[in-house]
Write a protein that holds these residues in place. Sequence first.
Motif: not given
Length: 263
Positions: A134-146
Motif C-alpha cells: 500500500x505504500x510507494x510500491x502501490x504508487x509505482x503500480x499506479x504510474x504504470x496504469x494507462x
Amino acid sequence: MSNSFKNVILLIYFNHKHLIYLKDFYFKLYGNYFKSLIFISNCNHPQEQGLVNDILYIYTQNGDLTHRIFAPFYQIYKSELEKSDGLFFAIDDCILNMKLLENYNTDKIIFNMFQSEIKTLDKHSGWQWDRPYEGKEAIYRMLEDKDYYSNFHIKNYTGCFSDRFYLPKKYLNDKTFGLFQLFAKHSVYLELAIPTVILTIEEDLEMYQSIKEEVLWGEDRNTRFSNKDYLKKSLIDNKNFVIHPVRSHTYPEINEWLLEIIN
C-alpha cells in the motif's frame, strides 16, 4: 467569500458498520451547520457493497483505503454537489468543533498541507511510504496504469493524517474524483492518497486554510477524550478545531458532553 457552511455537504464515513446507529447523534451535533449530512460505511466484504436505506456501503479494508468511497459517492450525489458550495469530509471518530467553524471560509481548502512534506516520490520514506503493497510500491503500480499517463501528471507527493478535509465546489469535478478512484484502484494507503490528491488539484499553498487539532496516539488514544474536563479543555480552552479519536461508542456519555460543549 463566505464563512457560512449552510450550503456545504458534510460526508461522514464509518470505519465499522455496526456504528451506523450513531448517525442520529451526528445529525444533532452538525445538522444546524451544514446543508445536508451523508453517511457512508465500510462493510466486511465486497459483496455487501451498495446503497441500503440511504447508507452507502463500500469495502475499504477497515479504512486503509477510505478513498474508495469517493468515486461511488460522486456518481450518486453529483447533482447535489453541483448545487452546494463544497464538501466537508470527516471519519466518524474525528470530531469537528462547530464553535470554530465560522473562522473558516468556503472558498479555500481546509487541510494541513505541510511544505516540508511535499517531495518527489523518490525522496519519501517512512512507515507509510514503506508499507507492504500500500505504500510507494502501490504508487509505482499506479504510474504504470494507462489511465494515469493518459489523464494525469503528478509532480510531487505528500503524506499525513487525512481523516478530515474540506474542498470548495470548484474542486468537485471529474478530475478530482478520478484521481481518488485511481489511487484506490491500486490500493495506495489513505494517508498517502488523500493528501497527494488534494495537493495535485491545488498546488498553491495560499489556497489552504490550516487547522489546529489534537490527534492522540499511544496509550492515551482510547481513553483521554473520555474525560469531560479534558474534552472541554481541548475544544474550548485550547481551541482545537479537530479532535481524534473520540470513542463515543465505548463511552456513550461523550455524546452528551459534546452536544453541551460545542453545539
